[in-house]
Design a protein around this motif. Structure first.
Motif, PDB file in Angstrom:
ATOM      1  N   ARG A 101       0.835  -1.203   0.000  1.00 37.23           N
ATOM      2  CA  ARG A 101       0.000   0.000   0.000  1.00 37.23           C
ATOM      3  C   ARG A 101       0.869   1.253   0.000  1.00 37.23           C
ATOM      4  O   ARG A 101       0.616   2.185  -0.768  1.00 37.23           O
ATOM      5  N   SER A 102       1.905   1.303   0.813  1.00 35.81           N
ATOM      6  CA  SER A 102       2.760   2.493   0.870  1.00 35.81           C
ATOM      7  C   SER A 102       3.511   2.691  -0.447  1.00 35.81           C
ATOM      8  O   SER A 102       3.687   3.825  -0.896  1.00 35.81           O
ATOM      9  N   ARG A 103       3.923   1.589  -1.085  1.00 34.45           N
ATOM     10  CA  ARG A 103       4.577   1.708  -2.386  1.00 34.45           C
ATOM     11  C   ARG A 103       3.618   2.217  -3.449  1.00 34.45           C
ATOM     12  O   ARG A 103       3.995   3.020  -4.306  1.00 34.45           O
ATOM     13  N   ALA A 104       2.367   1.770  -3.405  1.00 37.80           N
ATOM     14  CA  ALA A 104       1.373   2.223  -4.373  1.00 37.80           C
ATOM     15  C   ALA A 104       1.071   3.712  -4.183  1.00 37.80           C
ATOM     16  O   ALA A 104       0.951   4.460  -5.161  1.00 37.80           O
ATOM     17  N   VAL A 105       0.978   4.149  -2.942  1.00 36.96           N
ATOM     18  CA  VAL A 105       0.721   5.567  -2.670  1.00 36.96           C
ATOM     19  C   VAL A 105       1.893   6.410  -3.151  1.00 36.96           C
ATOM     20  O   VAL A 105       1.709   7.454  -3.782  1.00 36.96           O
ATOM     21  N   ALA A 106       3.127   5.981  -2.891  1.00 34.03           N
ATOM     22  CA  ALA A 106       4.311   6.715  -3.336  1.00 34.03           C
ATOM     23  C   ALA A 106       4.374   6.776  -4.861  1.00 34.03           C
ATOM     24  O   ALA A 106       4.704   7.817  -5.436  1.00 34.03           O
ATOM     25  N   SER A 107       4.034   5.680  -5.508  1.00 35.02           N
ATOM     26  CA  SER A 107       4.036   5.644  -6.964  1.00 35.02           C
ATOM     27  C   SER A 107       2.999   6.600  -7.538  1.00 35.02           C
ATOM     28  O   SER A 107       3.257   7.306  -8.522  1.00 35.02           O
ATOM     29  N   TRP A 108       1.823   6.647  -6.946  1.00 33.08           N
ATOM     30  CA  TRP A 108       0.777   7.543  -7.416  1.00 33.08           C
ATOM     31  C   TRP A 108       1.185   9.002  -7.234  1.00 33.08           C
ATOM     32  O   TRP A 108       0.958   9.834  -8.110  1.00 33.08           O
ATOM     33  N   LYS A 109       1.839   9.316  -6.113  1.00 35.15           N
ATOM     34  CA  LYS A 109       2.299  10.689  -5.884  1.00 35.15           C
ATOM     35  C   LYS A 109       3.367  11.086  -6.898  1.00 35.15           C
ATOM     36  O   LYS A 109       3.364  12.212  -7.406  1.00 35.15           O
ATOM     37  N   ARG A 110       4.295  10.155  -7.222  1.00 33.05           N
ATOM     38  CA  ARG A 110       5.301  10.446  -8.246  1.00 33.05           C
ATOM     39  C   ARG A 110       4.636  10.678  -9.593  1.00 33.05           C
ATOM     40  O   ARG A 110       5.003  11.583 -10.333  1.00 33.05           O
ATOM     41  N   HIS A 111       3.643   9.854  -9.923  1.00 27.44           N
ATOM     42  CA  HIS A 111       2.925   9.987 -11.187  1.00 27.44           C
ATOM     43  C   HIS A 111       2.249  11.350 -11.288  1.00 27.44           C
ATOM     44  O   HIS A 111       2.328  12.023 -12.317  1.00 27.44           O
ATOM     45  N   ARG A 112       1.588  11.764 -10.207  1.00 23.66           N
ATOM     46  CA  ARG A 112       0.919  13.063 -10.210  1.00 23.66           C
ATOM     47  C   ARG A 112       1.913  14.207 -10.346  1.00 23.66           C
ATOM     48  O   ARG A 112       1.663  15.179 -11.058  1.00 23.66           O
ATOM     49  N   ALA A 113       3.071  14.105  -9.692  1.00 24.29           N
ATOM     50  CA  ALA A 113       4.093  15.150  -9.791  1.00 24.29           C
ATOM     51  C   ALA A 113       4.650  15.224 -11.216  1.00 24.29           C
ATOM     52  O   ALA A 113       4.855  16.320 -11.752  1.00 24.29           O
ATOM     53  N   GLU A 114       4.881  14.063 -11.833  1.00 24.45           N
ATOM     54  CA  GLU A 114       5.374  14.049 -13.208  1.00 24.45           C
ATOM     55  C   GLU A 114       4.356  14.661 -14.162  1.00 24.45           C
ATOM     56  O   GLU A 114       4.718  15.407 -15.071  1.00 24.45           O
ATOM     57  N   ARG A 115       3.093  14.343 -13.960  1.00 22.91           N
ATOM     58  CA  ARG A 115       2.054  14.927 -14.817  1.00 22.91           C
ATOM     59  C   ARG A 115       1.988  16.434 -14.657  1.00 22.91           C
ATOM     60  O   ARG A 115       1.799  17.174 -15.623  1.00 22.91           O
ATOM     61  N   ALA A 116       2.152  16.921 -13.424  1.00 24.20           N
ATOM     62  CA  ALA A 116       2.132  18.364 -13.184  1.00 24.20           C
ATOM     63  C   ALA A 116       3.320  19.032 -13.869  1.00 24.20           C
ATOM     64  O   ALA A 116       3.179  20.104 -14.472  1.00 24.20           O
ATOM     65  N   LEU A 117       4.499  18.408 -13.809  1.00 23.24           N
ATOM     66  CA  LEU A 117       5.672  18.975 -14.471  1.00 23.24           C
ATOM     67  C   LEU A 117       5.527  18.952 -15.989  1.00 23.24           C
ATOM     68  O   LEU A 117       5.947  19.890 -16.672  1.00 23.24           O
ATOM     69  N   GLU A 118       4.943  17.880 -16.517  1.00 25.23           N
ATOM     70  CA  GLU A 118       4.761  17.792 -17.966  1.00 25.23           C
ATOM     71  C   GLU A 118       3.813  18.865 -18.489  1.00 25.23           C
ATOM     72  O   GLU A 118       3.912  19.263 -19.648  1.00 25.23           O
ATOM     73  N   SER A 119       2.917  19.332 -17.656  1.00 23.60           N
ATOM     74  CA  SER A 119       1.948  20.326 -18.110  1.00 23.60           C
ATOM     75  C   SER A 119       2.506  21.742 -18.074  1.00 23.60           C
ATOM     76  O   SER A 119       1.871  22.660 -18.594  1.00 23.60           O
ATOM     77  N   LEU A 120       3.684  21.934 -17.465  1.00 21.27           N
ATOM     78  CA  LEU A 120       4.270  23.274 -17.413  1.00 21.27           C
ATOM     79  C   LEU A 120       4.858  23.657 -18.765  1.00 21.27           C
ATOM     80  O   LEU A 120       5.376  22.807 -19.487  1.00 21.27           O
ATOM     81  N   PRO A 121       4.812  24.929 -19.107  1.00 23.35           N
ATOM     82  CA  PRO A 121       5.423  25.372 -20.368  1.00 23.35           C
ATOM     83  C   PRO A 121       6.948  25.267 -20.307  1.00 23.35           C
ATOM     84  O   PRO A 121       7.556  25.245 -19.234  1.00 23.35           O
ATOM     85  N   TYR A 122       7.571  25.212 -21.475  1.00 18.68           N
ATOM     86  CA  TYR A 122       9.019  25.037 -21.568  1.00 18.68           C
ATOM     87  C   TYR A 122       9.777  26.146 -20.832  1.00 18.68           C
ATOM     88  O   TYR A 122      10.763  25.874 -20.155  1.00 18.68           O
TER      89      TYR A 122
END
Length: 67
Positions: free
Chosen positions: A25-46
Motif C-alpha cells: 500500500r505504501s509503495r502504491a501511494v508513493a508511486s501515485w504521488k510520483r505519477h501526479r508530480a510528473e504529470r504536473a511537471l509535464e503540463s508546465l510550459p518550456y
C-alpha cells in the motif's frame, strides 16, 4: 496474593501478510504521488521548466556537445 498487570511487555507483532500488505500500500501511494508530480511537471510550459532548472530536450537525448 497474586499480582498481574494489564500492560503487555512485548510489542504486538504483525503477521507477514499484514506487513506485506502495508508495504504494498505504501509503495502504491508513493508511486501515485510520483505519477501526479510528473504529470504536473509535464503540463508546465518550456520556459517555466527552463527557469526552474530542467535541462533542455536536446541535452536529455545523449547529446553532450556544447552549443
Amino acid at each position: 496474593m497474586a499480582f498481574f498487570s494489564l500492560e503487555h511487555s512485548s510489542k504486538p507483532r504483525h503477521s507477514s501478510f499484514a506487513s506485506t500488505l502495508s508495504s504494498l500500500r505504501s509503495r502504491a501511494v508513493a508511486s501515485w504521488k510520483r505519477h501526479r508530480a510528473e504529470r504536473a511537471l509535464e503540463s508546465l510550459p518550456y520556459d517555466t521548466l527552463k527557469d526552474i532548472g530542467f535541462p533542455s530536450a536536446d541535452r536529455t537525448n545523449g547529446d553532450t556537445s556544447p552549443r
